[in-house]
Design a protein around this motif. Structure first.
Motif, mmCIF file in Angstrom:
data_model
loop_
_atom_site.group_PDB
_atom_site.id
_atom_site.type_symbol
_atom_site.label_atom_id
_atom_site.label_comp_id
_atom_site.label_asym_id
_atom_site.label_seq_id
_atom_site.Cartn_x
_atom_site.Cartn_y
_atom_site.Cartn_z
ATOM 1 N N ASP A 68 0.855 -1.217 -0.196
ATOM 2 C CA ASP A 68 0.037 -0.001 0.167
ATOM 3 C C ASP A 68 0.715 1.354 -0.081
ATOM 4 N N PHE A 69 0.479 2.371 -0.471
ATOM 5 C CA PHE A 69 1.188 3.732 -0.412
ATOM 6 C C PHE A 69 0.673 4.241 0.819
ATOM 7 N N LEU A 125 5.831 7.047 4.268
ATOM 8 C CA LEU A 125 6.992 5.662 4.236
ATOM 9 C C LEU A 125 6.812 5.544 2.711
ATOM 10 N N GLY A 126 5.948 5.797 1.895
ATOM 11 C CA GLY A 126 6.021 5.448 0.371
ATOM 12 C C GLY A 126 5.418 4.015 0.340
ATOM 13 N N ARG A 127 5.553 3.404 -0.991
ATOM 14 C CA ARG A 127 5.018 2.168 -1.352
ATOM 15 C C ARG A 127 5.627 1.146 -0.133
ATOM 16 N N THR A 128 4.849 0.515 0.661
ATOM 17 C CA THR A 128 5.276 -0.196 1.822
ATOM 18 C C THR A 128 4.419 -1.699 1.748
ATOM 19 N N LEU A 129 5.472 -2.538 2.021
ATOM 20 C CA LEU A 129 5.247 -4.211 2.238
ATOM 21 C C LEU A 129 3.948 -4.159 3.178
ATOM 22 N N LEU A 130 2.970 -4.716 2.917
ATOM 23 C CA LEU A 130 2.066 -5.072 4.183
ATOM 24 C C LEU A 130 2.146 -6.600 4.352
ATOM 25 N N PRO A 131 1.696 -6.852 5.740
ATOM 26 C CA PRO A 131 1.879 -8.575 6.064
ATOM 27 C C PRO A 131 1.180 -9.391 5.267
#
Length: 414
Positions: A193-194, A198-204
């Protein structure tokens, strides 16, 4: 169905998914008979002679006793990693991902294929090109075996993509590389998600970790920087380059000033990282991997330099108590009992990398001694395979995340 028929069905499925993703250059790498020389998979070896299942290099699997013991204890005949400590005898996608990685490190192609096939058939609805794997499979209350939770886990998915990419390179199998590229791309599409700040971020996972419009729940152990960077470099069209900065921020900014990594952290737009109300700032079985991943970074990498001073609290604790804690309150440093063999093994690379070789050896000795007295279960064994395998120089990660294994140079000369 014969093995050849199964392979043909798998290749057709890969082709359909590649076409749907607009990955024209990869199609020639997967489909036999097409012009592979004109359409090379990014990061794949340039071998137009091979197609489908390439012939592996003539080099036997590595003699790695710990890996052999792990397979006996945890690997079923059909290719799943079993957690015998749980009543449902579960398999988690993370375990499958780690097994794929260890199989590459050990040059164990037979186990790699077995684990991959089970993962595809049971966690990914028979098609990893179209579905990320469910994170949990096991025995239901009625005795039947099935997926227990279909939500994928992004840390497992990224290690699967990494293992496939490195297997494709090391074993010269373009099918693995193409499949890894698809998984890497799907992770960015479905599990990120953006996030403002943080910017584009890995979600669990795709679902369940964005509880409010301005709030996200994140896990710093889900973003080993060597894997993030390698996926970005190996699959440049996948979008992983967008995740480098946010992943490093997850690790460095979620850790409280005392230098311990938390299990989980909340991030609120406009305010930054906050204590997770469920785990209350505790660091334990998830967080132990943060130190492990950091310690295995190449010492000449920017990421290692960025993280060197992040975990001083844990390093001081181990020096003072002779072992890492099983649970620690990251807010005030208070801790409960010592962790087991896997916890000590997980700290070995970081201690070694910061120059405390004596304490690194002591933790390695403690891990082996405890494991000899009472063998670790699935998770402790995984931590030990990573930590002690690295300590024994069975593998390294280059600054760009490339997996370095001693057998590569030996096999290349045969």
């Amino acid at each position: 169905m014969t093995r050849a028929d199964a392979d043909r069905r798998r290749r057709r499925a890969v082709l359909r998914a590649l076409a749907a993703c607009g990955a024209g250059p990869m199609i020639a790498a997967v489909a036999p008979g097409l012009n592979a020389a004109a359409a090379k998979v990014p990061g794949a070896p340039d071998d137009s002679r091979s197609s489908g299942r390439a012939t592996p290099r003539a080099c036997p699997p590595v003699d790695w006793p710990a890996w052999s013991r792990f397979k006996v204890a945890c690997l079923s005949d059909d290719g799943r990693i079993v957690d015998h400590s749980m009543p449902d005898l579960r398999t988690v996608s993370e375990g499958q991902a780690y097994a794929l990685t260890f199989a590459v490190i050990a040059n164990d192609r037979a186990t790699f294929d077995k684990v991959l096939d089970w993962t595809v058939n049971n966690l990914a609805q028979g098609d990893l090109t179209a579905h990320l794997p469910a994170w949990l499979w096991g025995r239901q209350d009625d005795g039947r075996w099935a997926v227990l939770d279909s939500n994928p886990a992004s840390d497992a998915d990224m290690w699967i993509a990494y293992a496939l990419g490195e297997a494709g390179r090391l074993w010269n199998v373009r099918r693995y590389t193409a499949l890894g590229a698809l998984v890497a791309r799907r992770i960015v599409s479905e599990e990120t998600d953006f996030i403002p700040g943080l910017g584009r971020t890995l979600l669990p996972a795709p679902a369940g970790f964005h509880p409010a419009r301005d709030l996200w729940r994140l896990n710093p152990s889900y973003v080993p920087m060597q894997v993030v960077r390698r996926l970005a470099g190996l699959f440049p069209d996948s979008g992983w380059a967008q995740l480098i900065t946010s992943s490093l921020k997850q690790i460095t900014l979620s850790a409280p000033p005392l230098g311990f990594a938390p299990e989980w952290a909340m991030y609120r737009a406009g305010r930054g990282f906050e204590i997770d109300p469920e785990t209350k700032g505790e660091g334990s079985y998830n967080a132990i991997r943060v130190y492990l991943w950091a310690g295995m970074l190449a010492q000449d990498s920017d990421d290692f330099h960025a993280l060197t001073h992040t975990f001083g609290g844990m390093l001081k604790y181990v020096a003072a108590h002779g072992a890492p804690p099983e649970r620690v309150d990251t807010r005030d440093g208070t801790a409960k009992q010592n962790g087991g063999a896997g916890f000590s093994a997980a700290l070995v690379p970081l201690l070694q990398s910061v120059g405390d070789t004596a304490l690194a050896r002591a933790q390695a000795d403690r891990a082996r001694s405890l494991d000899a007295q009472s063998p670790s279960g699935y998770y402790g064994s995984v931590l030990s395979l990573f930590g002690l395998g690295w300590h024994e120089a069975r593998f390294r990660f280059a600054a760009d995340g490339t997996l370095q294994v001693p057998w590569e140079a030996v096999c290349a000369t045969r």
